[in-house]
Scaffold this motif. Structure first.
Motif, short mmCIF file in Angstrom:
data_model
loop_
_atom_site.label_atom_id
_atom_site.label_comp_id
_atom_site.label_asym_id
_atom_site.label_seq_id
_atom_site.Cartn_x
_atom_site.Cartn_y
_atom_site.Cartn_z
N ASN A 16 -3.64 47.61 -10.99
CA ASN A 16 -2.48 47.01 -10.55
C ASN A 16 -1.77 46.42 -11.40
OD1 ASN A 16 -0.51 45.18 -9.64
ND2 ASN A 16 -1.86 44.13 -8.23
N PRO A 17 -0.27 46.98 -12.02
CA PRO A 17 0.30 46.53 -13.05
C PRO A 17 0.46 45.13 -13.42
CG PRO A 17 1.57 48.02 -11.94
CD PRO A 17 0.40 47.52 -10.95
N TRP A 18 0.62 44.18 -12.38
CA TRP A 18 0.67 42.89 -12.57
C TRP A 18 -0.66 42.51 -13.41
CZ3 TRP A 18 3.34 39.27 -13.98
CH2 TRP A 18 3.06 37.89 -13.53
N ASP A 19 -1.86 42.77 -12.71
CA ASP A 19 -3.07 42.03 -13.45
C ASP A 19 -2.87 42.03 -15.10
OD1 ASP A 19 -3.88 41.41 -11.02
OD2 ASP A 19 -5.40 43.19 -10.80
N PRO A 20 -2.90 43.33 -15.78
CA PRO A 20 -2.91 43.24 -17.25
C PRO A 20 -1.92 42.37 -17.74
CG PRO A 20 -2.58 45.21 -16.37
CD PRO A 20 -2.63 44.68 -15.23
N ILE A 21 -0.65 42.16 -17.07
CA ILE A 21 0.43 41.59 -17.92
C ILE A 21 -0.03 40.13 -17.70
CG2 ILE A 21 2.73 40.67 -17.32
CD1 ILE A 21 3.44 43.65 -16.60
N ARG A 22 -0.52 39.58 -16.32
CA ARG A 22 -0.96 38.17 -16.41
C ARG A 22 -2.07 37.61 -17.30
NH1 ARG A 22 -3.87 36.58 -11.21
NH2 ARG A 22 -5.37 35.96 -12.66
N PHE A 23 -3.13 38.82 -17.38
CA PHE A 23 -4.13 38.50 -18.23
C PHE A 23 -3.65 38.50 -19.67
CE2 PHE A 23 -6.63 40.12 -14.83
CZ PHE A 23 -7.33 38.80 -14.35
N ILE A 24 -2.86 39.20 -19.89
CA ILE A 24 -2.19 39.18 -21.33
C ILE A 24 -1.51 37.66 -21.66
CG2 ILE A 24 -0.33 40.04 -22.98
CD1 ILE A 24 -1.23 42.51 -22.17
N ILE A 25 -0.84 37.36 -20.56
CA ILE A 25 -0.13 36.02 -20.68
C ILE A 25 -1.18 34.70 -20.71
CG2 ILE A 25 1.53 34.27 -19.67
CD1 ILE A 25 2.79 36.89 -18.63
N GLU A 26 -2.28 35.25 -19.77
CA GLU A 26 -3.25 33.99 -19.76
C GLU A 26 -4.07 33.95 -21.04
OE1 GLU A 26 -5.52 34.29 -16.05
OE2 GLU A 26 -7.39 33.40 -17.19
N GLY A 27 -4.24 35.05 -21.71
CA GLY A 27 -5.12 35.23 -22.87
C GLY A 27 -4.40 34.67 -24.17
N SER A 28 -2.95 34.68 -23.88
CA SER A 28 -2.15 34.50 -25.11
C SER A 28 -1.67 32.82 -25.25
CB SER A 28 -0.99 35.28 -25.40
OG SER A 28 -0.35 35.23 -24.53
N ILE A 29 -1.17 32.70 -23.94
CA ILE A 29 -0.47 31.28 -23.93
C ILE A 29 -1.15 30.33 -22.73
CG2 ILE A 29 1.45 31.71 -25.22
CD1 ILE A 29 2.99 32.02 -22.52
N GLY A 30 -1.95 30.85 -21.97
CA GLY A 30 -2.66 30.51 -20.72
C GLY A 30 -1.54 30.71 -19.34
N TRP A 31 -2.49 30.55 -18.28
CA TRP A 31 -1.83 30.76 -16.95
C TRP A 31 -2.10 29.78 -16.18
CZ3 TRP A 31 1.96 34.06 -15.68
CH2 TRP A 31 2.40 34.14 -14.23
N PRO A 32 -0.97 29.03 -15.49
CA PRO A 32 0.27 29.05 -15.97
C PRO A 32 0.62 28.60 -17.38
CG PRO A 32 -0.11 27.55 -14.09
CD PRO A 32 -1.43 28.02 -14.50
N PRO A 33 1.50 29.29 -18.04
CA PRO A 33 1.70 29.13 -19.47
C PRO A 33 1.80 27.73 -19.98
CG PRO A 33 3.34 30.61 -18.58
CD PRO A 33 2.50 30.27 -17.43
N PHE A 34 1.31 27.29 -20.91
CA PHE A 34 1.38 26.16 -21.57
C PHE A 34 0.53 24.96 -20.64
CE2 PHE A 34 5.00 28.30 -23.10
CZ PHE A 34 4.65 28.61 -24.25
N GLU A 35 -0.50 25.54 -19.96
CA GLU A 35 -1.10 24.23 -19.11
C GLU A 35 -2.05 23.70 -20.18
OE1 GLU A 35 -3.16 24.52 -14.95
OE2 GLU A 35 -3.94 25.73 -16.47
N ALA A 36 -2.61 22.39 -19.77
CA ALA A 36 -3.48 21.52 -20.63
C ALA A 36 -4.61 22.52 -20.77
CB ALA A 36 -3.77 20.54 -19.98
N GLY A 37 -5.28 22.47 -21.89
CA GLY A 37 -6.54 23.10 -22.31
C GLY A 37 -6.38 24.48 -23.06
N THR A 38 -5.07 24.80 -22.96
CA THR A 38 -4.67 26.21 -23.77
C THR A 38 -4.24 26.05 -25.02
OG1 THR A 38 -2.57 26.03 -22.64
CG2 THR A 38 -4.16 27.28 -21.51
#
Ligand SMILES: Nc1ncnc2c1ncn2[C@@H]1O[C@H](COP(=O)(O)OP(=O)(O)OP(=O)(O)O)[C@@H](O)[C@H]1O
Ligand SMILES: [Mg+2]
Lengths: 492, 358
Positions: free
Chosen positions: B29-51
């Protein structure tokens, strides 16, 4: 093939380069196109050859309206164009340039192509070595290469945009013979030029353009004064210049000889004095080029010495010569002079004497505007070099010359300028004599050489075979010498 | 829609469509990798505490890519393909490592010295490409590639030879540098405000160079038409060398950041291929300095976030590289198409002529 242009419009932003042009060229005619610098001639020819698409208007060939979306379309329809600055792939050799764009695709028979190239060259008396790299060709030879290429591709309408600027008289008469022969074979030729005598010599009909519009048509012959009046709305008179006293020697060459090629056979010595104008005549590539390069420090001689204003600069490089107020203006405008992509303002900043770290753009803009105004360059200070018409590029080059010069070296200084501008430019150049500038220029235009020089040097195959007093000689004498036909070389 | 907006939107659309298509082909599913890339680099949701630590990593990947890109804008404007940028990053890292290992000084001074050493190292390596080009007539692409290999070899030699860890000869890298040599960072993460400031200053500097300075204008002239520039009295060779030195110095600082700000030691793959990535960044940014900031951040996100893919999706993390490649290719296609259309409308006789003749 008969050709008709109907109501062609082409605008560049606010500039109406072509503003409703209609024009008919009958089959087998030599049709002249005249007009001042920036009138829109090149633009119209580029539309016709598919390089630019018109904003509106129609091109009709043999009664059929055709679509010209690319130069491919044009050449497929039989329209071939020779550009003002011939588009040649410089790193390639001649024969590769020749076969480029051939419709043969991958099944290209190079041997056959080479043979046909040789035949075409033979037929029109062109003498180009197919194996030599294209960058070694003179402007004239590049044109010849382009012409045979277009003929080979089957052009039946041939467009020549100022083909005679920058080629020798000899090459020009060869070209005219060729064009006349082609016309009798049914070729329609459109010939753009600023030289009225050429148009008179060659064309059967002329159209005159001004500011994007057709302002007149005439069946030749027409007296040149009338053509000038059609172009400029008034007669242009060429004034005689007062003579200027010559000062001390500014440029002194002693026993110069190059290692190989042109000027390698016989040593050359010459003195040019302050305020003196020396014209270089000769067929393209007879050594004038090498001569100017040595005078400008672009090239070092194998033996002999070069002195500028009394200082020995032998063996120094171009920048040392520049520092000694020597400036060289080669023929290739966009290759060796202007810089594509940069604006007029940026050109003036580069050419100027600014020393600071930051560019004062406000000041630079004002200065550029003043120069654009003074040199009546059609364009604004923000126009890029390549968006200027050919003649206006030449004006820009001249406008960029430093105010103080000891020696000014030029190739074809008024190349591409209309009569009025050429005269005006020479007025500016000759004014520099008063402050002691020596001018050395090469030109293919014998009238120009005779009118503005004090002395004329004639080059023939790498040697100076004649040194003539411009007041005491005439076109015929120079013409003979240029062809190397004088018996025991002209008087020194 | 105005042509300008179209020209901007089109490449983006091409990028999105082709990336999604690629991911479909990869069977996810194209959305998954995109989300994981975002999560792996700046967190998901972005810039959350602990990232903070992830974000720190991503920023410290952004630093060398952006610095190298800033440098490449200089060489590109001078008409040079500085493929040797990788080598310049590596030699910068080596020089910084040398300073970090041998000089003992209080922290601020030592950090300063490592940066200077890195800049000088990169600059000299860049100069070498330039000298090969101007004096030796060696095309800068080949000279640069050759020097890239040499730099890699020197690194390996140092790591298993003179600088090997005490007792073990391992390719995992040198000993960790002394604390005093490390780029000061922000609370337990790698994020170094100093590195960010230097990077932004470099980008701003390059912008000013081509906006307002005579030197920048002359460089541009040299890049656009060397014979004309020469005739105008510009010492073209000196300017070419200058461009390589500026680019090399910035690349050297990028290497310093890699050594003293990310890995804290010299490792064999110290450049992280960020020099090559920077070439793509600059092409996408079309040589405009400020675009380097977001585009290289985007690349940094993919570089950092892609490591999540195999953990989370059982996809190879090399998909990150494939994504970057597709991105660049499709953006280039989009830009090319936009340029083609622009030409159809506005015309460029030259390129048309070249098309016609080939
Ligand atoms: N690409 C371009 N962008 C903007 N303006 C242009 C462009 N090409 C031409 N022009 C402008 O259009 C006008 C006509 O130019 P064109 O080259 O057709 O003149 P020309 O009659 O051939 O002049 P010349 O005798 O000097 O060669 C000029 O004012 C020129 O500045
Ligand atoms: Mg023209």
């Amino acid at each position: 093939m008969s050709l008709e242009l109907r109501d062609i419009h082409k605008h560049y932003g606010p500039v109406r380069a072509n503003d409703g042009i209609s024009l008919t060229v009958a089959e087998g005619t030599l049709h002249g196109l005249l007009g001042e610098n920036g009138a829109g001639k090149s633009t119209l020819m580029k539309v016709l050859s598919g390089f630019h698409s018109a904003d509106s208007g129609e091109v009709v060939l043999d009664g059929k309206s055709i679509k010209l979306a690319s130069p491919d379309d044009a050449i497929a329809a039989g329209i071939g164009m020779l550009h003002q600055d011939p588009l040649v792939f410089l790193p390639f050799n001649v024969i590769d340039n020749f076969v480029l764009g051939s419709p043969g695709g991958s099944r290209l028979d190079r041997k056959k192509a080479a043979q046909e190239f040789a035949e075409l060259c033979d037929r029109y008396g062109f003498n180009i070595d197919p194996a030599s790299p294209a960058r070694l060709l003179t402007v004239g030879e590049r044109q010849q290469l382009e012409i045979v290429r277009l003929l080979w591709l089957g052009a039946r309408v041939l467009i020549l945009d100022e083909p005679t600027t920058g080629i020798s008289a000899d090459q020009r008469s060869k070209l005219f013979v060729t064009l006349k022969a082609l016309a009798t074979e049914g070729m329609s030729v459109i010939f753009v030029s600023h030289k009225l005598e050429e148009v008179a010599d060659l064309c059967e009909r002329v159209t005159v353009m001004t500011r994007g519009k057709v302002v007149g048509e005439a069946e030749m012959p027409v007296p040149p004064e009338q053509l000038v009046k059609m172009m400029f709305g008034q007669a242009v008179e060429v004034k005689d210049r007062p003579a200027v006293d010559h000062g001390a020697a500014q440029l002194k060459l002693s026993d110069i000889r190059t290692a190989s090629g042109m000027l390698s056979e016989e040593p050359v010595s010459l003195e040019v004095r302050a305020g003196e104008v020396v014209g270089l005549a000769g067929m393209e590539g007879s050594g004038q080029d090498a001569f100017l390069r040595i005078c400008s420090g672009m090239r070092n001689p194998r033996s002999g010495s070069v002195q500028i204003a009394g200082t020995d600069l032998t063996g120094k490089n171009y920048r040392d010569f520049l520092a000694a107020d020597v400036k060289y203006l080669p023929a290739g405008r966009l290759e060796e002079g202007l810089i594509e992509g940069l604006t007029i303002t940026e050109h003036f900043v580069l050419a100027g004497e600014d020393r600071g770290f930051f560019v004062d753009w406000g000041k630079a803009k004002k200065r550029a505007e003043a120069q654009v105004d003074h040199f009546t360059i059609k364009g604004t200070e923000a126009s890029t070099a390549e968006s200027l018409s050919g003649g206006n590029q030449q004006r820009l080059l001249l406008a960029m010359l430093p105010p103080r010069l000891n020696v000014l070296l030029m190739e074809h200084p008024t190349r591409g300028l209309d009569i009025e501008s050429a005269d005006w430019v020479w007025e500016q150049l000759l004014a520099r004599r008063e402050v002691g500038t020596s001018i050395v220029f090469a030109s293919a235009d014998l009238d120009e050489l005779l009118r503005y020089s004090d002395r004329i040097l004639v080059f023939f195959s790498g040697r100076i075979i004649g040194e003539l007093d411009a007041k005491a000689t005439n076109v015929d004498e120079i013409g003979l010498l240029i062809g190397g036909r004088s018996v025991d070389s002209g008087a020194a | 829609m105005s042509a300008r907006v179209q020209n901007l939107l089109l490449p983006i659309a091409v990028v999105v469509v082709s990336t999604v298509a690629l991911l479909f082909l990869a069977g996810t599913n194209p959305w998954d990798p995109i989300r994981f890339i975002i999560e792996g680099s700046i967190g998901w949701p972005p810039f959350e505490a602990g990232t903070a630590s992830k974000i720190g990593d991503t920023v410290m990947v952004w630093v060398p890519i952006a610095l190298a890109s800033a440098g490449l804008i200089v060489t590109f404007n001078a008409g040079m393909w500085n493929i040797g940028i990788e080598g310049q990053i590596i030699v910068g890292a080596i020089a910084a490592s040398w300073a970090a290992r041998t000089i003992s000084a209080p922290r601020p001074l030592l950090v300063f010295l490592t940066i200077v050493a890195g800049a000088i190292g990169g600059m000299l390596w860049g100069l070498l490409v330039g000298v090969l080009r101007t004096v030796g007539g060696v095309n800068e692409i080949f000279g640069g590639l050759g020097l890239d290999f040499v730099a890699v070899s020197i690194t390996t030699y140092l790591i298993i030879g003179p600088w090997s860890r005490s007792g073990v000869a391992s390719t995992s890298g040198t000993d960790i540098f002394p604390d005093a040599a490390l780029l000061p960072s922000f609370g337990g993460t790698r994020l170094s405000p100093l590195a960010i400031v230097i990077t932004l200053a470099a980008i701003g500097g390059v912008w000013i160079l081509f906006r307002g300075t005579l030197y920048g204008l002359k460089l541009k002239a040299v890049g656009a038409n060397r014979p004309s520039a020469f005739l105008m009295g510009i010492p073209t060779n000196r300017f070419l060398l200058g461009a390589f030195m500026i680019c090399g110095a910035l690349a050297g600082i990028a290497g310093t950041s890699q050594a003293t700000g990310f890995h804290f030691k010299l490792i064999p793959a110290i450049s992280g291929n960020y020099g090559f990535l920077a070439i793509l960044v600059v092409l996408l940014a079309r040589f405009r300095a400020f675009w380097v900031i977001p585009i290289s951040f985007f690349f940094a996100m993919i570089a950092v976030g892609a490591s999540q893919l195999d953990l989370r999706l059982d996809l190879s993390s090399t998909l990150g590289g494939v994504l970057q490649g597709t991105l660049v290719l499709s953006a280039m296609l989009g830009l090319g198409w936009a340029a083609y259309r622009a030409r159809k409308h506005a015309d460029a006789a030259d390129s048309a002529a070249q098309d016609a003749a080939t």
